[in-house]
Design a protein around this motif. Structure first.
Motif, PDB file in Angstrom:
ATOM      1  N   PRO A  35      -2.248  -6.601   3.961  1.00 42.38           N
ATOM      2  CA  PRO A  35      -1.151  -6.021   3.186  1.00 42.38           C
ATOM      3  C   PRO A  35      -1.675  -5.005   2.182  1.00 42.38           C
ATOM      4  CG  PRO A  35      -0.928  -8.417   3.310  1.00 42.38           C
ATOM      5  CD  PRO A  35      -2.287  -8.088   3.849  1.00 42.38           C
ATOM      6  N   PRO A  36      -0.826  -4.043   1.788  1.00 46.75           N
ATOM      7  CA  PRO A  36      -1.278  -2.996   0.858  1.00 46.75           C
ATOM      8  C   PRO A  36      -1.678  -3.547  -0.505  1.00 46.75           C
ATOM      9  CG  PRO A  36       1.099  -2.874   1.219  1.00 46.75           C
ATOM     10  CD  PRO A  36       0.575  -3.842   2.210  1.00 46.75           C
ATOM     11  N   VAL A  37      -2.693  -2.918  -1.081  1.00 49.96           N
ATOM     12  CA  VAL A  37      -3.167  -3.255  -2.423  1.00 49.96           C
ATOM     13  C   VAL A  37      -2.965  -2.022  -3.292  1.00 49.96           C
ATOM     14  CG1 VAL A  37      -5.161  -3.902  -3.830  1.00 49.96           C
ATOM     15  CG2 VAL A  37      -4.869  -4.887  -1.541  1.00 49.96           C
ATOM     16  N   PRO A  38      -2.262  -2.144  -4.434  1.00 49.23           N
ATOM     17  CA  PRO A  38      -2.003  -0.978  -5.287  1.00 49.23           C
ATOM     18  C   PRO A  38      -3.302  -0.289  -5.701  1.00 49.23           C
ATOM     19  CG  PRO A  38      -0.699  -2.862  -6.010  1.00 49.23           C
ATOM     20  CD  PRO A  38      -1.676  -3.384  -4.984  1.00 49.23           C
ATOM     21  N   GLY A  39      -3.190   1.023  -5.900  1.00 48.17           N
ATOM     22  CA  GLY A  39      -4.343   1.796  -6.336  1.00 48.17           C
ATOM     23  C   GLY A  39      -4.377   3.149  -5.660  1.00 48.17           C
ATOM     24  N   PRO A  40      -5.199   4.048  -6.177  1.00 47.99           N
ATOM     25  CA  PRO A  40      -5.300   5.391  -5.594  1.00 47.99           C
ATOM     26  C   PRO A  40      -5.950   5.351  -4.219  1.00 47.99           C
ATOM     27  CG  PRO A  40      -7.008   5.062  -7.229  1.00 47.99           C
ATOM     28  CD  PRO A  40      -6.105   3.858  -7.313  1.00 47.99           C
ATOM     29  N   ASP A  41      -5.622   6.353  -3.407  1.00 46.14           N
ATOM     30  CA  ASP A  41      -6.209   6.505  -2.082  1.00 46.14           C
ATOM     31  C   ASP A  41      -6.122   5.213  -1.279  1.00 46.14           C
ATOM     32  OD1 ASP A  41      -7.497   7.281   0.180  1.00 46.14           O
ATOM     33  OD2 ASP A  41      -9.411   7.752  -0.783  1.00 46.14           O
ATOM     34  N   PRO A  42      -4.969   4.934  -0.681  1.00 45.53           N
ATOM     35  CA  PRO A  42      -4.780   3.680   0.053  1.00 45.53           C
ATOM     36  C   PRO A  42      -5.753   3.481   1.210  1.00 45.53           C
ATOM     37  CG  PRO A  42      -2.986   5.229   0.485  1.00 45.53           C
ATOM     38  CD  PRO A  42      -3.768   5.787  -0.651  1.00 45.53           C
ATOM     39  N   GLY A  43      -6.436   4.554   1.632  1.00 48.69           N
ATOM     40  CA  GLY A  43      -7.386   4.415   2.724  1.00 48.69           C
ATOM     41  C   GLY A  43      -8.797   4.097   2.282  1.00 48.69           C
ATOM     42  N   ALA A  44      -9.009   3.949   0.966  1.00 48.77           N
ATOM     43  CA  ALA A  44     -10.360   3.700   0.445  1.00 48.77           C
ATOM     44  C   ALA A  44     -10.605   2.212   0.260  1.00 48.77           C
ATOM     45  CB  ALA A  44     -10.546   4.429  -0.883  1.00 48.77           C
ATOM     46  N   TRP A  45     -11.808   1.776   0.614  1.00 47.34           N
ATOM     47  CA  TRP A  45     -12.184   0.372   0.452  1.00 47.34           C
ATOM     48  C   TRP A  45     -12.778   0.174  -0.945  1.00 47.34           C
ATOM     49  CZ3 TRP A  45     -10.955  -3.883   2.948  1.00 47.34           C
ATOM     50  CH2 TRP A  45     -10.478  -3.782   4.261  1.00 47.34           C
ATOM     51  N   THR A  46     -11.900   0.051  -1.925  1.00 52.26           N
ATOM     52  CA  THR A  46     -12.350  -0.199  -3.292  1.00 52.26           C
ATOM     53  C   THR A  46     -12.814  -1.649  -3.423  1.00 52.26           C
ATOM     54  OG1 THR A  46     -10.132  -0.877  -3.978  1.00 52.26           O
ATOM     55  CG2 THR A  46     -10.679   1.468  -4.169  1.00 52.26           C
ATOM     56  N   GLY A  47     -13.457  -1.950  -4.556  1.00 56.02           N
ATOM     57  CA  GLY A  47     -13.883  -3.323  -4.793  1.00 56.02           C
ATOM     58  C   GLY A  47     -12.709  -4.284  -4.794  1.00 56.02           C
ATOM     59  N   GLU A  48     -11.576  -3.856  -5.362  1.00 52.77           N
ATOM     60  CA  GLU A  48     -10.389  -4.719  -5.404  1.00 52.77           C
ATOM     61  C   GLU A  48      -9.846  -4.971  -4.006  1.00 52.77           C
ATOM     62  OE1 GLU A  48      -7.357  -7.143  -6.182  1.00 52.77           O
ATOM     63  OE2 GLU A  48      -9.068  -6.663  -7.463  1.00 52.77           O
ATOM     64  N   ARG A  49      -9.875  -3.958  -3.158  1.00 47.17           N
ATOM     65  CA  ARG A  49      -9.366  -4.155  -1.793  1.00 47.17           C
ATOM     66  C   ARG A  49     -10.298  -5.071  -0.988  1.00 47.17           C
ATOM     67  NH1 ARG A  49      -7.719   1.620  -2.165  1.00 47.17           N
ATOM     68  NH2 ARG A  49      -5.467   1.544  -2.584  1.00 47.17           N
ATOM     69  N   ARG A  50     -11.582  -4.974  -1.219  1.00 50.44           N
ATOM     70  CA  ARG A  50     -12.507  -5.886  -0.536  1.00 50.44           C
ATOM     71  C   ARG A  50     -12.263  -7.321  -0.996  1.00 50.44           C
ATOM     72  NH1 ARG A  50     -18.049  -2.684   0.688  1.00 50.44           N
ATOM     73  NH2 ARG A  50     -17.228  -0.577   0.597  1.00 50.44           N
ATOM     74  N   ALA A  51     -12.065  -7.509  -2.298  1.00 48.54           N
ATOM     75  CA  ALA A  51     -11.789  -8.850  -2.816  1.00 48.54           C
ATOM     76  C   ALA A  51     -10.456  -9.366  -2.288  1.00 48.54           C
ATOM     77  CB  ALA A  51     -11.789  -8.823  -4.342  1.00 48.54           C
ATOM     78  N   ALA A  52      -9.461  -8.462  -2.179  1.00 47.86           N
ATOM     79  CA  ALA A  52      -8.148  -8.859  -1.675  1.00 47.86           C
ATOM     80  C   ALA A  52      -8.223  -9.279  -0.212  1.00 47.86           C
ATOM     81  CB  ALA A  52      -7.155  -7.707  -1.844  1.00 47.86           C
ATOM     82  N   PHE A  53      -9.067  -8.612   0.559  1.00 45.24           N
ATOM     83  CA  PHE A  53      -9.254  -8.973   1.967  1.00 45.24           C
ATOM     84  C   PHE A  53      -9.760 -10.407   2.075  1.00 45.24           C
ATOM     85  CE2 PHE A  53     -11.850  -9.340   5.780  1.00 45.24           C
ATOM     86  CZ  PHE A  53     -11.106  -8.690   6.757  1.00 45.24           C
ATOM     87  N   LEU A  54     -10.742 -10.762   1.256  1.00 41.36           N
ATOM     88  CA  LEU A  54     -11.284 -12.120   1.273  1.00 41.36           C
ATOM     89  C   LEU A  54     -10.239 -13.137   0.828  1.00 41.36           C
ATOM     90  CD1 LEU A  54     -14.823 -11.415  -0.231  1.00 41.36           C
ATOM     91  CD2 LEU A  54     -14.220 -11.675   2.187  1.00 41.36           C
ATOM     92  N   ARG A  55      -9.493 -12.801  -0.240  1.00 45.81           N
ATOM     93  CA  ARG A  55      -8.457 -13.705  -0.727  1.00 45.81           C
ATOM     94  C   ARG A  55      -7.376 -13.920   0.320  1.00 45.81           C
ATOM     95  NH1 ARG A  55      -8.826 -10.581  -5.499  1.00 45.81           N
ATOM     96  NH2 ARG A  55      -6.863  -9.528  -4.953  1.00 45.81           N
ATOM     97  N   PHE A  56      -7.017 -12.852   0.998  1.00 49.69           N
ATOM     98  CA  PHE A  56      -5.972 -12.927   2.019  1.00 49.69           C
ATOM     99  C   PHE A  56      -6.318 -13.965   3.077  1.00 49.69           C
ATOM    100  CE2 PHE A  56      -4.380 -11.395   6.173  1.00 49.69           C
ATOM    101  CZ  PHE A  56      -3.014 -11.456   5.932  1.00 49.69           C
ATOM    102  N   HIS A  57      -7.527 -13.896   3.612  1.00 51.23           N
ATOM    103  CA  HIS A  57      -7.912 -14.829   4.671  1.00 51.23           C
ATOM    104  C   HIS A  57      -8.143 -16.243   4.134  1.00 51.23           C
ATOM    105  CE1 HIS A  57      -8.009 -12.130   8.073  1.00 51.23           C
ATOM    106  NE2 HIS A  57      -8.600 -11.222   7.311  1.00 51.23           N
TER     107      HIS A  57
END
Length: 202
Positions: A35-57
């Motif tokens: 699912p989308p994670v707020p923040g600039p450049d939705p296609g970038a793997w920021t630290g928050e998006r990496r953490a969100a990926f782990l939390r999601f699973h």
């Protein structure tokens, strides 16, 4: 897909989760795999998006009471030669997971698309669905994912366009409503004849 390349599904665990994240970061966009994670450049793997990926699973398939079953998709021969290239999932559509229907999902890294891996994965996923007692799988994708729509049709589904607010919710902007494509796939009651891809249980 190279006929010598084995496609394997392995149930996701903590040991595979890090490898799955690495595959996603290297070969897919965040919006393709979670699912989308707020923040600039939705296609970038920021630290928050990496953490969100782990939390999601960890909150869904690795939770004490999982709401779905996720499998890592691996290609190659033997443990040492297998590479994680994506993930597939089965999510029961009835509360408690006691029904006969589930939603199926799949993502693959860009470099492994269009090579027959997806079709092999869905065949294995249908086997897992049969073993779990499911009789039908709901395949959901977007109209622009032509390969996914064609795959559903090739497997006997009848893709149908559905509006995102077909449930009667009209609060959203009509210009931004996302259309999805859905298809129901019948789960075979017996293992199909012919050569099989690996469906290793672990």
């Amino acid at each position: 897909m190279d006929s010598e390349t084995a496609v394997t599904l392995r149930r996701l665990d903590e040991g595979l989760l890090g490898r799955l994240l690495a595959a996603a970061v290297a070969d897919a966009d965040p919006l393709e795999v979670m699912p989308p994670v707020p923040g600039p450049d939705p296609g970038a793997w920021t630290g928050e998006r990496r953490a969100a990926f782990l939390r999601f699973h960890r909150s869904r398939s690795l939770a004490a009471r999982p709401v779905e079953t996720t499998f890592a998709v691996l290609v190659g021969e033997g443990d040492g030669g297998q590479t994680v290239v994506g993930a597939a999932r089965l999510c029961p559509l009835s509360e408690g997971g006691s029904g006969s229907e589930a939603e199926a999902g799949l993502w693959l890294g860009r470099s492994h698309r269009g090579r027959g891996v997806g079709r092999a994965v869905v065949a294995l996923l249908l086997e897992r669905a049969r073993d779990a007692g499911f009789r039908r799988l709901l395949w959901r994708t977007t109209p622009d994912n032509v390969a996914s729509v064609r795959l559903a049709a090739a497997l006997g589904g009848e893709p149908t366009s559905v509006d995102a607010n077909a449930d009667g919710d009209t609060d959203g902007d009509a210009d931004t409503v996302e259309e999805t494509v859905e298809a129901w796939l019948a789960v075979p009651l017996t293992r199909p004849d012919g050569p099989q891809h690996s469906s290793r249980r672990s």
